[in-house]
Design a protein around this motif. Structure first.
Motif, PDB file in Angstrom:
ATOM      1  N   TYR A 124     -14.641  -7.285  51.980  1.00  0.00           N
ATOM      2  CA  TYR A 124     -13.560  -8.058  52.580  1.00  0.00           C
ATOM      3  C   TYR A 124     -13.881  -8.393  54.037  1.00  0.00           C
ATOM      4  O   TYR A 124     -13.712  -9.537  54.476  1.00  0.00           O
ATOM      5  CB  TYR A 124     -12.239  -7.288  52.511  1.00  0.00           C
ATOM      6  N   HIS A 168      -6.104 -11.143  40.888  1.00  0.00           N
ATOM      7  CA  HIS A 168      -4.783 -11.768  40.843  1.00  0.00           C
ATOM      8  C   HIS A 168      -4.975 -13.274  40.954  1.00  0.00           C
ATOM      9  O   HIS A 168      -5.514 -13.763  41.953  1.00  0.00           O
ATOM     10  CB  HIS A 168      -3.913 -11.253  41.991  1.00  0.00           C
ATOM     11  N   SER A 191      -3.533  -0.507  45.601  1.00  0.00           N
ATOM     12  CA  SER A 191      -2.556  -1.565  45.870  1.00  0.00           C
ATOM     13  C   SER A 191      -2.160  -2.279  44.582  1.00  0.00           C
ATOM     14  O   SER A 191      -0.976  -2.511  44.318  1.00  0.00           O
ATOM     15  CB  SER A 191      -3.144  -2.565  46.866  1.00  0.00           C
ATOM     16  N   ALA A 192      -3.141  -2.619  43.758  1.00  0.00           N
ATOM     17  CA  ALA A 192      -2.845  -3.284  42.481  1.00  0.00           C
ATOM     18  C   ALA A 192      -2.060  -2.355  41.561  1.00  0.00           C
ATOM     19  O   ALA A 192      -1.101  -2.787  40.911  1.00  0.00           O
ATOM     20  CB  ALA A 192      -4.141  -3.723  41.803  1.00  0.00           C
ATOM     21  N   CYS A 207      -7.773  -0.011  41.971  1.00  0.00           N
ATOM     22  CA  CYS A 207      -7.264  -0.352  43.308  1.00  0.00           C
ATOM     23  C   CYS A 207      -5.840   0.199  43.465  1.00  0.00           C
ATOM     24  O   CYS A 207      -4.949  -0.135  42.675  1.00  0.00           O
ATOM     25  CB  CYS A 207      -7.252  -1.867  43.500  1.00  0.00           C
ATOM     26  N   CYS A 256     -10.601  -7.744  47.726  1.00  0.00           N
ATOM     27  CA  CYS A 256      -9.366  -7.080  48.142  1.00  0.00           C
ATOM     28  C   CYS A 256      -9.642  -6.265  49.409  1.00  0.00           C
ATOM     29  O   CYS A 256     -10.630  -5.536  49.480  1.00  0.00           O
ATOM     30  CB  CYS A 256      -8.886  -6.161  47.022  1.00  0.00           C
ATOM     31  N   LEU A 267      -7.615 -13.135  44.601  1.00  0.00           N
ATOM     32  CA  LEU A 267      -8.360 -11.992  45.091  1.00  0.00           C
ATOM     33  C   LEU A 267      -8.801 -11.121  43.929  1.00  0.00           C
ATOM     34  O   LEU A 267      -8.216 -11.158  42.855  1.00  0.00           O
ATOM     35  CB  LEU A 267      -7.553 -11.186  46.107  1.00  0.00           C
ATOM     36  N   TYR A 268      -9.874 -10.372  44.161  1.00  0.00           N
ATOM     37  CA  TYR A 268     -10.378  -9.462  43.135  1.00  0.00           C
ATOM     38  C   TYR A 268     -10.623  -8.095  43.758  1.00  0.00           C
ATOM     39  O   TYR A 268     -10.751  -7.961  44.976  1.00  0.00           O
ATOM     40  CB  TYR A 268     -11.680  -9.992  42.506  1.00  0.00           C
ATOM     41  N   GLY A 269     -10.646  -7.076  42.897  1.00  0.00           N
ATOM     42  CA  GLY A 269     -10.867  -5.720  43.376  1.00  0.00           C
ATOM     43  C   GLY A 269     -11.196  -4.778  42.234  1.00  0.00           C
ATOM     44  O   GLY A 269     -11.352  -5.197  41.084  1.00  0.00           O
TER      45      GLY A 269
END
Length: 82
Positions: free
Chosen positions: A75, A23, A36-37, A34, A67, A28-30
Motif C-alpha cells: 500500500y 472489494h 478490516s475485511a 484481513c 489494502c 482494493l484487494y488484500g
C-alpha cells in the motif's frame, strides 16, 4: 468451483480458490484474513461486493489497489505512485 476475477476485471470459474480477496466498489484487494475485511463481513457488509483474485499481479492488472490494513508495504509503495 470458485469464481475469480481476471486481469480484465471479469469473473471466471476456477477449480482453485483465490489467494486474495477484494472489494469491487472500493477497488482494493488484500489477504483473505484481513482484519478490516473480516470485521466488515461480520457486520453484514462487504459480501455482495466481494471478489477474489488468483494473485497480486491479477488484482493490480484489474485496477485494484492494496489494502492499507493487511498489506501495508504494498500500500505504501502504491501511494508513492499516486
Amino acid at each position: 468451483m470458485y469464481t475469480l476475477t481476471g486481469p480484465d476485471g471479469k469473473p471466471y470459474p476456477s477449480p482453485v480458490p483465490g489467494a486474495l480477496g477484494g472489494h469491487r466498489r472500493g477497488r482494493l484487494y488484500g489477504r483473505l484474513d484481513c482484519p478490516s475485511a473480516l470485521r466488515t463481513i461480520a457486520r453484514g457488509g462487504y459480501v455482495t461486493d466481494r471478489v477474489f483474485f488468483a494473485d497480486e499481479d491479477t488484482a493490480i492488472a484489474a485496477g485494484y489497489r492494496p489494502c492499507a490494513v493487511c498489506l501495508p508495504e504494498p500500500y505504501a509503495q502504491w501511494r508513492t505512485t499516486q
